[in-house]
Design an enzyme around this catalytic site. Structure first.
Site, PDB file in Angstrom:
ATOM      1  N   GLY A 178       0.837  -1.203   0.000  1.00 54.52           N
ATOM      2  CA  GLY A 178       0.000   0.000   0.000  1.00 54.52           C
ATOM      3  C   GLY A 178       0.864   1.242   0.000  1.00 54.52           C
ATOM      4  O   GLY A 178       1.914   1.293   0.652  1.00 54.52           O
TER       5      GLY A 178
ATOM      6  N   GLY B 242      -0.633   4.523   0.275  1.00 52.38           N
ATOM      7  CA  GLY B 242      -1.355   5.700   0.744  1.00 52.38           C
ATOM      8  C   GLY B 242      -0.503   6.422   1.765  1.00 52.38           C
ATOM      9  O   GLY B 242       0.718   6.225   1.831  1.00 52.38           O
TER      10      GLY B 242
ATOM     11  N   ARG C  51     -19.826  12.368  13.449  1.00 49.24           N
ATOM     12  CA  ARG C  51     -20.355  11.759  12.233  1.00 49.24           C
ATOM     13  C   ARG C  51     -21.400  10.685  12.496  1.00 49.24           C
ATOM     14  O   ARG C  51     -22.412  10.629  11.797  1.00 49.24           O
ATOM     15  CB  ARG C  51     -19.199  11.161  11.430  1.00 49.24           C
ATOM     16  CG  ARG C  51     -18.315  12.235  10.885  1.00 49.24           C
ATOM     17  CD  ARG C  51     -17.161  11.654  10.129  1.00 49.24           C
ATOM     18  NE  ARG C  51     -16.370  12.743   9.550  1.00 49.24           N
ATOM     19  CZ  ARG C  51     -15.245  12.571   8.888  1.00 49.24           C
ATOM     20  NH1 ARG C  51     -14.756  11.369   8.723  1.00 49.24           N
ATOM     21  NH2 ARG C  51     -14.609  13.612   8.401  1.00 49.24           N
TER      22      ARG C  51
END
Lengths: 248, 638
Positions: free
Chosen positions: B40, B42, B330
């Site tokens: 990965g 990111g 949220r």
């Protein structure tokens, strides 16, 4: 709505490709262009045919993965959009739409609409960074950067690396992509120390990768989904000249 | 199995420095003998790979994208939190720690969360040194804004593209190491399995997505930084390629999964318009700073938003949570929206949205000011919907967004397989049962830049004198055979339904029963439904082409095959937790006002699950959460 598609099909870089015809009914005008392509692919798979390979990922215009020529324009007819943000409401019912890969010697086709843009990574590797290893940098607020400079650096840094500039340029030049990074880093105090070395290395790598010279037509700016300005290219040329003049 | 979180001794604010003072180091000359795999690219993966390479470890870096710069961190919009207290508004490391812990409904470890807040200070310095163009005041100082769930301004941002700018900083650091020959970068490579030898992670099997070739890679440690698996719901804010395969394969090789059902459903996304839809675009939470959320007071309202007078509008967040209002966290905002939509007050053609209204902000601050703050978000909204949010409210709706759950890791970010680390969204860690806005970029960066480089060295120092294994070890042979066997199986079903068909079915089932609200009956039905769907998948799937070529459909099929297993574990996880906390809302456990009812007596633990084989129930290993420094309280935002 109904569309007639003429899509470039090519098995791999070594095989000749050609435009193939496809008809698609029941296209919803709220569909994105890539959702229309998904719909086509579903139908092809169910018919036992190979689906059209195309690059895409985030589908919100920021990852820079999608890229195709739509009716001869990079990312299609609407300015400031990537292909994934283009919606079918921009086309007439019954329209004929040409879909082709980004074309450039430095972007060989992998299959259908997928191209190899790794040359961009190699341009960044040549110097598109600030030499700052992970560790204990100075307190962030000791480096003052005015609002205007930060905004201007951001404007350059917003490039998503999609390659539309290259695909649009009649010389397949990567000047807009390369200059955006050069300008972003040259504008801010952290980056200006290495500016001279950076510009010389990145420009020479850009040339080695087979990109052409800037055509000065400014078509790249028109097609850039992030609206990166050609003034970055002017900045690159200035930095380049300065670096060469002051070279030991 | 006893889970040991390895929390260091000492007072809260000394734990991380105590750990660093005592962690074992590897001599610079020896580091080059200890290759590390990072999967990965990111924010977590790039920052880890670059930082480890700078220290001298040979790094193999993998991503399925065609460039490391395209990983989905790039899409994070709003910002990154840090307790700098530049605004002199009462912020501190302790307050950020408390906000984060409370935001996560007290279902995370104190020590981990404190470390996150502590390291946030350095991260901003690091990012500025790399050239990240954060927003600045006119005098040149860094600017901040506020985000949901807190009462201070601690969010640093680069317009609405903070994730992009932070990722480019990490990507550029990674490219610098590639140029220096310290990182071997394998883009368009997808990890398909983990190789465990003598109980330790020693390598991976990856597929070259451009050729279809199956390749083996050996290393002394494997770091999984593959992000979240919210795409399991099909409709989500994630990129099309985001997947849970790397963590799932690691799970099946022995790594425990923690709280997999804790998925954040983000309140401000664009609603679904039709069945063809492939994703739901997120509109940054920062919009809630100035936007007011409302629905009509009249159910099934037919009038346009602007024709509904003020007194006929229900600003339900301001009504229910007066002290936080539109900036309620949220999970609470999403649930409140669902409540209104389900009750018949939804707006838009599909009645699946609520309004996010900027008219008051435009009136008070002027259109130019609003444009400066959110211009790119307004133009994105227009691009997608063809509507102008300057003149009429936006229509927004909740959508699957972030996986709080993931691979179980200890304080060192190591999974239950020695040598296998999980960082960023791929692990379960600092966010508990609900993540606060602008904390995900932070956690990904802090894991990669500041924590892993220490904890990995502590592990690797013990591997130095051991024999180096190569890709010719029989275990590599075995795992590779299993990988090619699974790909072949998918290619040869030759059924009548595409991968997307199964993914959409699964997504709908999961969103309805294991999404914003869950119930025992619903979850039990969902488990049965998933099992039936999985059976059908292996009987009736069609994948065109072969495994030895570019084949996007095969990539998707492999990911959905894993999703069909992850989904079942998610439902089991949600079923076993008989309380409501954060994003996990069990209908049976709520207050008379409809708020989450936590059960600290019985459920104050992390649920870590062990894989026991196909068609065998997973085994739960609870890791008790011990709170030494703070007192658990009812999470109230009213």
């Amino acid at each position: 709505m109904r569309v007639h598609l003429k899509i470039w099909r090519q098995k791999d870089a070594g095989t000749a490709g050609k435009l193939m015809d496809y008809e698609l009914d029941n296209v919803d005008n709220h569909m994105s262009f890539l959702e229309m392509m998904d719909t086509l692919n579903e139908q092809l798979i169910l018919k036992g045919e190979m689906p059209v390979e195309f690059d895409h990922d985030c589908r919100e215009g920021i990852c820079g993965t999608c890229g195709m020529m739509i009716n001869g324009q990079a990312h299609g007819p609407v300015p400031g959009l990537t292909a994934c943000q283009l919606h079918m409401r921009e086309f007439e019912d019954g329209a004929t739409i040409y879909v082709e890969p980004f074309r450039a010697a430095a972007f060989p086709v992998k299959r259908d609409l997928k191209v190899d843009r790794s040359a961009f990574d190699r341009i960044i590797q040549a110097g598109g960074f600030i030499t700052a290893s992970t560790g204990q940098p100075a307190e962030a607020n000791t480096i003052l950067i005015t609002h205007e400079t930060a905004e201007s650096a951001f404007d350059s840094a917003a490039c998503i690396g999609c390659g539309a500039c290259v695909a649009t340029c009649k010389n397949s030049s990567a000047a807009l992509f390369t200059s955006a990074k050069i300008a972003h880093l040259a504008k801010i105090p952290q980056g200006e120390k290495e500016a001279a070395k950076r510009v010389l290395k990145m420009v020479s790598r850009m040339d080695e990768e087979g990109f052409g010279h800037c055509s000065n037509t400014e078509a790249c700016e028109v097609e850039c989904p992030q609206g990166i300005s050609v003034l970055n290219i002017a900045r690159m040329n200035w930095e380049y000249t300065k670096a060469n003049l002051l070279k030991d | 199995m006893e889970l040991d979180a390895k929390i260091p001794e000492g007072p809260l604010e000394k734990k991380w420095s105590n750990y660093k003072a005592q962690a074992k180091l590897v001599n610079p000359a020896n580091r080059k003998k200890l290759p590390v795999i990072v999967v990965g690219t990111g924010l977590a993966g790039s920052s880890a790979a670059a930082s480890l390479a700078e220290q001298g470890y040979p790094v193999y870096s993998f991503c399925f994208q065609d460039s490391a710069r395209r990983a989905h961190s790039v899409a994070a919009q709003g910002g990154v939190n840090a307790a700098k207290n530049y605004q002199n508004d009462g912020d501190s490391v302790y307050r950020m720690f408390y906000d984060t812990l409370k935001g996560g409904d007290f279902r995370a470890r104190e020590a981990n969360v404190y470390r996150l807040a502590e390291c946030s200070l350095n991260l901003i310095d690091q990012a500025v040194a790399q050239g990240v163009p954060f927003a600045r005041e006119y005098g040149g100082y860094l600017s901040n804004r506020s985000f949901g769930g807190v009462q201070v301004s601690r969010t640093f941002y680069a317009r609405g593209q903070t994730g992009q700018q932070l990722l480019l900083g990490a990507y550029q650091a990674l490219m610098r190491q590639v140029a220096a020959g310290k990182v071997d970068l394998y883009s368009r490579h997808e990890m398909l399995d983990l190789v465990v030898i003598d109980g330790k992670a020693k390598g991976i099997i990856a597929r070259n997505l451009d050729t279809g070739a199956i390749e083996r890679f050996a290393a002394e440690a494997v770091v999984i930084a593959t992000g979240g698996f919210g795409k399991i719901y099909y409709l989500s804010t994630l990129a099309m390629g985001c997947n849970g395969s790397a963590i799932w394969r690691a799970h099946k090789r022995g790594a425990l999964m923690a709280c997999p059902s804790w998925t954040q459903i983000h309140p401000t996304c664009l609603p679904q318009a039709g069945d063809y839809q492939s994703k739901l675009t997120l509109m940054s939470e920062s919009l809630r700073n100035d936007g007011r959320i409302w629905v009509p007071k009249l159910a099934n309202e037919e009038r346009q938003a602007n024709d509904i007078p003020e007194e006929e509008r229900d600003y339900y967040l301001e009504r229910r949570y007066p002290s936080f209002g539109n900036l309620a966290p949220r999970d609470i905002s999403s649930r409140a929206a669902k409540e209104r939509i389900d009750a018949g007050f939804g707006v838009g053609a599909q009645r699946n949205a609520v309004y996010l209204d900027f008219s008051k902000a435009i009136q008070e601050q002027g259109k130019d000011k609003v444009k400066e703050k959110y211009g790119n978000l307004f133009s994105m909204y227009k691009k997608i919907t063809a509507d102008d949010a300057y003149t009429a409210p936006m229509k927004i709706s909740p959508a699957a967004h972030f996986s709080m759950g993931g691979l179980w890791v200890d304080y060192e970010l190591m999974t239950t397989i020695p040598g296998l680390f999980a960082i960023g969204e791929a692990n379960f860690g600092d966010h508990g049962a609900n993540r606060l806005g602008a904390n995900s970029l932070l956690q990904a960066c802090v894991d990669g830049y500041f924590i892993l480089p220490y904890t990995l060295a502590n592990y690797l120092s013990g591997e130095l004198k051991k024999e180096r294994l190569t890709i010719h070890h029989p275990q590599f042979e075995l795992v590779e055979k299993e990988v090619t066997g699974q790909l072949e199986r998918l290619c040869q079903i030759n059924g009548t339904k595409t991968t997307d068909y199964f993914h959409k079915q699964l997504g709908k089932l999961l969103y309805d029963q294991c999404g914003l609200s869950r119930s025992e009956a619903g979850l039990k039905a969902a488990i049965k439904g998933i099992q039936v769907l999985r059976e059908e998948f292996y009987k009736d799937l069609i994948v065109p082409g072969t495994q030895g070529e570019i084949n996007a459909e095969l990539e998707k099929a492999g990911r959905v095959a894993d999703y069909l297993e992850i989904a079942e574990l998610m439902c089991n996880d949600a079923l076993s937790r008989k309380e409501s906390c954060g994003a996990h809302f069990r209908e049976e456990y709520q207050t008379a006002e409809g708020e989450a009812l936590r059960d600290d007596e019985n459920y104050c633990y992390v649920s870590a699950w062990e894989w026991k084989g196909e068609n065998t129930a997973p085994v739960l290993h609870p890791e008790p959460l011990v709170f030494e420094f703070i007192k658990l309280s009812v999470r109230s935002y009213s």
